[in-house]
Design a protein around this motif. Structure first.
Motif, PDB file in Angstrom:
ATOM      1  N   THR A 112      42.861  46.034  42.197  1.00  0.00           N
ATOM      2  CA  THR A 112      44.000  45.697  43.057  1.00  0.00           C
ATOM      3  C   THR A 112      44.776  46.952  43.453  1.00  0.00           C
ATOM      4  OG1 THR A 112      44.194  43.497  42.057  1.00  0.00           O
ATOM      5  CG2 THR A 112      46.131  44.358  43.207  1.00  0.00           C
ATOM      6  N   ARG A 113      44.868  47.893  42.527  1.00  0.00           N
ATOM      7  CA  ARG A 113      45.568  49.156  42.811  1.00  0.00           C
ATOM      8  C   ARG A 113      44.712  50.131  43.614  1.00  0.00           C
ATOM      9  NH1 ARG A 113      48.106  51.623  37.414  1.00  0.00           N
ATOM     10  NH2 ARG A 113      48.539  53.305  38.908  1.00  0.00           N
ATOM     11  N   GLY A 114      43.456  49.780  43.846  1.00  0.00           N
ATOM     12  CA  GLY A 114      42.573  50.659  44.603  1.00  0.00           C
ATOM     13  C   GLY A 114      42.020  51.813  43.796  1.00  0.00           C
ATOM     14  N   ILE A 115      42.046  51.697  42.457  1.00  0.00           N
ATOM     15  CA  ILE A 115      41.561  52.761  41.578  1.00  0.00           C
ATOM     16  C   ILE A 115      40.074  52.596  41.277  1.00  0.00           C
ATOM     17  CG2 ILE A 115      41.801  53.738  39.249  1.00  0.00           C
ATOM     18  CD1 ILE A 115      44.804  53.034  39.463  1.00  0.00           C
ATOM     19  N   LEU A 116      39.623  51.348  41.144  1.00  0.00           N
ATOM     20  CA  LEU A 116      38.210  51.053  40.930  1.00  0.00           C
ATOM     21  C   LEU A 116      37.669  50.270  42.114  1.00  0.00           C
ATOM     22  CD1 LEU A 116      38.092  49.879  37.181  1.00  0.00           C
ATOM     23  CD2 LEU A 116      37.595  52.158  38.086  1.00  0.00           C
ATOM     24  N   ASP A 117      36.373  50.468  42.397  1.00  0.00           N
ATOM     25  CA  ASP A 117      35.740  49.685  43.451  1.00  0.00           C
ATOM     26  C   ASP A 117      35.112  48.422  42.870  1.00  0.00           C
ATOM     27  OD1 ASP A 117      33.284  50.364  42.269  1.00  0.00           O
ATOM     28  OD2 ASP A 117      32.849  51.942  43.739  1.00  0.00           O
ATOM     29  N   ALA A 118      34.363  47.693  43.674  1.00  0.00           N
ATOM     30  CA  ALA A 118      33.789  46.423  43.245  1.00  0.00           C
ATOM     31  C   ALA A 118      32.772  46.585  42.128  1.00  0.00           C
ATOM     32  CB  ALA A 118      33.142  45.722  44.442  1.00  0.00           C
ATOM     33  N   HIS A 119      32.237  47.799  41.946  1.00  0.00           N
ATOM     34  CA  HIS A 119      31.248  48.061  40.910  1.00  0.00           C
ATOM     35  C   HIS A 119      31.851  48.727  39.672  1.00  0.00           C
ATOM     36  CE1 HIS A 119      28.228  47.012  43.882  1.00  0.00           C
ATOM     37  NE2 HIS A 119      28.769  47.878  44.721  1.00  0.00           N
ATOM     38  N   GLY A 120      33.169  48.826  39.653  1.00  0.00           N
ATOM     39  CA  GLY A 120      33.828  49.434  38.514  1.00  0.00           C
ATOM     40  C   GLY A 120      33.834  50.949  38.523  1.00  0.00           C
ATOM     41  N   ARG A 121      33.461  51.538  39.641  1.00  0.00           N
ATOM     42  CA  ARG A 121      33.465  53.000  39.775  1.00  0.00           C
ATOM     43  C   ARG A 121      34.782  53.447  40.390  1.00  0.00           C
ATOM     44  NH1 ARG A 121      29.713  55.181  36.751  1.00  0.00           N
ATOM     45  NH2 ARG A 121      29.670  57.031  38.096  1.00  0.00           N
ATOM     46  N   ILE A 139      35.312  55.333  32.128  1.00  0.00           N
ATOM     47  CA  ILE A 139      34.059  54.638  32.413  1.00  0.00           C
ATOM     48  C   ILE A 139      33.757  54.684  33.909  1.00  0.00           C
ATOM     49  CG2 ILE A 139      32.985  52.347  32.417  1.00  0.00           C
ATOM     50  CD1 ILE A 139      34.413  51.847  29.747  1.00  0.00           C
ATOM     51  N   GLY A 140      34.779  54.520  34.719  1.00  0.00           N
ATOM     52  CA  GLY A 140      34.595  54.572  36.166  1.00  0.00           C
ATOM     53  C   GLY A 140      34.158  55.929  36.661  1.00  0.00           C
ATOM     54  N   ASP A 153      36.562  40.286  26.235  1.00  0.00           N
ATOM     55  CA  ASP A 153      36.087  40.266  27.618  1.00  0.00           C
ATOM     56  C   ASP A 153      37.211  39.893  28.573  1.00  0.00           C
ATOM     57  OD1 ASP A 153      33.508  40.990  26.892  1.00  0.00           O
ATOM     58  OD2 ASP A 153      32.770  38.925  26.835  1.00  0.00           O
ATOM     59  N   THR A 154      38.057  38.951  28.154  1.00  0.00           N
ATOM     60  CA  THR A 154      39.171  38.528  29.005  1.00  0.00           C
ATOM     61  C   THR A 154      40.131  39.690  29.257  1.00  0.00           C
ATOM     62  OG1 THR A 154      39.023  36.248  28.198  1.00  0.00           O
ATOM     63  CG2 THR A 154      41.105  36.930  29.201  1.00  0.00           C
ATOM     64  N   GLN A 155      40.482  40.411  28.220  1.00  0.00           N
ATOM     65  CA  GLN A 155      41.371  41.562  28.378  1.00  0.00           C
ATOM     66  C   GLN A 155      40.731  42.640  29.242  1.00  0.00           C
ATOM     67  OE1 GLN A 155      41.703  42.200  24.128  1.00  0.00           O
ATOM     68  NE2 GLN A 155      43.869  41.626  24.122  1.00  0.00           N
ATOM     69  N   TRP A 156      39.464  42.889  28.977  1.00  0.00           N
ATOM     70  CA  TRP A 156      38.734  43.932  29.712  1.00  0.00           C
ATOM     71  C   TRP A 156      38.666  43.602  31.202  1.00  0.00           C
ATOM     72  CZ3 TRP A 156      36.431  48.244  27.267  1.00  0.00           C
ATOM     73  CH2 TRP A 156      35.622  49.042  28.090  1.00  0.00           C
ATOM     74  N   ASP A 157      38.245  42.386  31.516  1.00  0.00           N
ATOM     75  CA  ASP A 157      38.064  41.999  32.910  1.00  0.00           C
ATOM     76  C   ASP A 157      39.399  41.944  33.657  1.00  0.00           C
ATOM     77  OD1 ASP A 157      35.358  41.829  32.417  1.00  0.00           O
ATOM     78  OD2 ASP A 157      35.370  39.655  32.116  1.00  0.00           O
ATOM     79  N   ALA A 158      40.450  41.538  32.978  1.00  0.00           N
ATOM     80  CA  ALA A 158      41.768  41.511  33.607  1.00  0.00           C
ATOM     81  C   ALA A 158      42.233  42.920  33.957  1.00  0.00           C
ATOM     82  CB  ALA A 158      42.785  40.834  32.683  1.00  0.00           C
ATOM     83  N   ALA A 159      41.954  43.885  33.064  1.00  0.00           N
ATOM     84  CA  ALA A 159      42.322  45.272  33.337  1.00  0.00           C
ATOM     85  C   ALA A 159      41.519  45.835  34.514  1.00  0.00           C
ATOM     86  CB  ALA A 159      42.118  46.124  32.091  1.00  0.00           C
ATOM     87  N   VAL A 160      40.239  45.476  34.581  1.00  0.00           N
ATOM     88  CA  VAL A 160      39.422  45.899  35.723  1.00  0.00           C
ATOM     89  C   VAL A 160      40.009  45.353  37.014  1.00  0.00           C
ATOM     90  CG1 VAL A 160      37.167  45.629  36.836  1.00  0.00           C
ATOM     91  CG2 VAL A 160      37.294  46.185  34.398  1.00  0.00           C
TER      92      VAL A 160
END
Length: 275
Positions: free
Chosen positions: A204-213, A174-175, A192-199
């Motif tokens: 935190t790992r620096g794989i996704l930015d603040a917009h989920g990209r 998706i990113g 939603d809880t599982q999804w948002d926690a994974a995001v």
């Protein structure tokens, strides 16, 4: 890479099983209840009466809770053998309107499938043990299924090696802009809880930015996973040698016909595209 081109040509032929009405009707006739029970039982039938925990591990990208709503209950309505038989018959019927003589293509697909290596690939190994159907189109579909599950199992290995869970792997797709959250979440069962926690974990790992990209690091991780997936899917390509180009020449028009006939919709939650 050639392995990726092979997947792009073969995946639409396999994907008919998830969208054709004949498949859903066959699952219902076998006694299964609802689309997702038919999906999980049909895809996993060669593994026998598997339970939800190993099923979720094999499938990787589905929420365990979603899998548990279908398994093991499915096996109280229909045996794995009955599900498998009805599925193979139905997919042959579904392919018949868009395919004619497939003898040469089927022979090439089976050469490729017979070259697959199954260490660490339980789903592909299980489908490879299914007897070849007498119906030419069902047989062709089985070969495509072995090839796509072989690549799929390899993709799981690559993602786990990269330190990703099934949901996290989906989030990197998706990113990368391949799919959207609305296209995927309802079809994979994550809350939603599982999804948002994974995001949050991937941010935190620096794989996704603040917009989920994907960040630069995320794109590099994604590139590595795809390259590892291609490498792990190379055995069928190597076995075919120069004949892989003939396979692609025959398969691509049929894959396009599957889309053009409306059997496989565009867009679709699998992210399968017209080659």
């Amino acid at each position: 890479m050639t392995a990726r081109r092979l997947w792009a040509a073969v995946e639409p032929l396999h994907a008919v099983v998830y969208f054709a009405p004949e498949t859903a009707e066959a699952a219902k006739a076998a006694g299964l209840r609802g689309y997702w029970m038919g999906y999980f039982a049909g895809r996993l039938a060669p593994l026998g009466p598997i339970g939800p925990e190993p099923a979720a591990a094999v499938l990787f990208g589905f929420a365990p809770e979603m899998v548990a709503r279908a398994l093991p209950d499915a096996w109280s309505f229909a045996s794995p053998a009955a599900v498998l038989g009805s599925r193979l018959e139905a997919v042959g019927t579904a392919l018949r309107p868009v395919m004619a003589d497939v003898s040469e293509l089927s022979a090439l697909l089976w050469r490729a499938a017979d070259a697959c290596e199954f260490g660490g690939r339980p789903l592909a190994a299980a489908w490879a043990a299914v007897p070849k159907p007498a119906d030419p189109l069902s047989s062709l579909w089985l070969a495509t299924t072995i090839l796509r599950e072989h690549r799929g199992d390899g993709h799981v290995l690559a993602a786990v090696h990269a330190g990703l869970s099934g949901l996290e792997t989906t989030l990197t797709h998706i990113g990368d802009g391949v799919l959207g959250r609305r296209d995927v979440q309802p079809h994979r069962g994550w809350s939603d809880t599982q999804w948002d926690a994974a995001v949050d974990r991937l941010r935190t790992r620096g794989i996704l930015d603040a917009h989920g990209r994907l960040t630069d690091a995320g794109r590099e991780l994604r590139r590595g996973i795809e390259e590892d997936t291609d490498r792990l899917a190379e055995a069928p390509v190597t076995a075919l040698g120069a004949d892989v180009e003939r396979l692609l020449e025959l398969a691509v028009p049929l894959a396009r016909a599957v889309f053009d006939s409306g059997v496989v919709p565009v867009p679709n939650p699998m992210g399968v595209t017209r080659p």
